[in-house]
Write a protein that holds these residues in place. Structure first.
Motif, PDB file in Angstrom:
ATOM      1  N   THR A  38      48.278  40.366  32.261  1.00 50.61           N
ATOM      2  CA  THR A  38      46.841  40.526  32.091  1.00 50.61           C
ATOM      3  C   THR A  38      46.431  40.001  30.723  1.00 50.61           C
ATOM      4  O   THR A  38      47.190  40.105  29.754  1.00 50.61           O
ATOM      5  N   VAL A  69      43.653  36.639  39.460  1.00 51.55           N
ATOM      6  CA  VAL A  69      42.808  37.772  39.845  1.00 51.55           C
ATOM      7  C   VAL A  69      41.698  37.948  38.815  1.00 51.55           C
ATOM      8  O   VAL A  69      41.966  38.204  37.639  1.00 51.55           O
ATOM      9  N   ALA A  71      39.483  40.302  37.524  1.00 47.22           N
ATOM     10  CA  ALA A  71      39.290  41.754  37.530  1.00 47.22           C
ATOM     11  C   ALA A  71      38.146  42.195  36.622  1.00 47.22           C
ATOM     12  O   ALA A  71      37.994  43.392  36.367  1.00 47.22           O
ATOM     13  N   ILE A 150      45.915  38.099  35.545  1.00 49.21           N
ATOM     14  CA  ILE A 150      44.725  38.938  35.715  1.00 49.21           C
ATOM     15  C   ILE A 150      43.796  38.772  34.522  1.00 49.21           C
ATOM     16  O   ILE A 150      44.181  39.007  33.371  1.00 49.21           O
ATOM     17  N   ILE A 164      44.174  48.560  33.912  1.00 52.63           N
ATOM     18  CA  ILE A 164      44.908  47.458  34.535  1.00 52.63           C
ATOM     19  C   ILE A 164      46.297  47.326  33.922  1.00 52.63           C
ATOM     20  O   ILE A 164      47.283  47.050  34.607  1.00 52.63           O
TER      21      ILE A 164
END
Length: 233
Positions: A38, A69, A71, A150, A164
């Motif tokens: 992330t 992703v 997010a 992410i 996350i």
């Protein structure tokens, strides 16, 4: 699988391409167990989304299967910034039970790269990202992709990135050069540590290569002797 097309993509110059290759290599050397990453920042507009997207593209270009992703379900900029064509569902549709995991994963026109867009703005993003469906998505897709990247919201603004971070193998903090204070960055680091997340490092972004003597001289001398006087025209 639904397909989306990016009508606009950033064109990277030589130095930027080399920087992303270096970042990709550093992640590879962090360990073979690093598959789900992330990226977050302290504040908006530090370039976190662009770095995340280009990093995912770089891994895909190296023949890795990549899932990107989005997010940032509070204020996503992906669809607008990259001009996405295609009527798709997003992450919020999945986390609210409106669509299945398979329905929200989209194939892109970038080879080896799939994407989950953010979807509509959610009134309760913290509850959704902290819920079981988001964790389940990442766990199930680990076996389908070499890397999952992410793009998380700025941790200096909202707590979402820390939620996350509980489910990933490593986090990277994007820092805008000469803008973010040490104290603010320290707070972001502490929040990630509370999530027991491994911090892989920091990406220093928006460095003024012409006026910053250290970075300008480093890239000019190190790469120049091998590749000539690139970028001078």
């Amino acid at each position: 699988m639904r397909k989306v097309t990016f009508r606009r993509k950033d064109k990277l110059d030589f130095k930027a391409n080399e920087a992303f290759k270096t970042l990709r290599s550093n992640i590879l050397f962090s360990g073979k167990d690093i598959k789900v990453l992330t990226l977050t920042s302290s504040t908006p507009n530090e370039g976190k989304t662009s770095i995340s997207f280009q990093l995912a593209s770089s891994f895909a270009a190296a023949d890795n299967r990549v899932l990107f992703v989005d997010a940032d379900i509070r204020k996503s900029v992906i669809a607008g910034r990259y001009k996405v064509d295609g009527n798709t569902y997003g992450l919020t549709h999945y986390m609210t039970g409106q669509r299945t995991m398979e329905e929200v994963i989209c194939q892109t026109d970038i080879k080896n790269m799939d994407i989950i867009l953010a979807g509509p703005v959610s009134p309760n993003p913290t509850e959704l990202l902290g819920g079981p469906l988001f964790a389940q998505l990442l766990e199930e897709q680990r076996d389908n992709y070499d890397y999952i990247i992410i793009d998380a919201p700025p941790l200096g603004s909202v707590i979402d990135a820390a939620l996350i971070a509980r489910y990933v193998d490593g986090a990277i903090i994007v820092v805008e050069s000469a803008v973010i204070s040490y104290k603010m960055l320290q707070r972001v680091k502490e929040q990630l540590e509370k999530s027991e997340c491994r911090i892989l490092g920091v990406v220093l972004n928006k460095v003024d290569m012409e006026h910053d003597a250290y970075y300008g001289n480093y890239y000019g001398k190190y790469y120049g002797k091998y590749y000539g006087s690139y970028g001078e025209s």
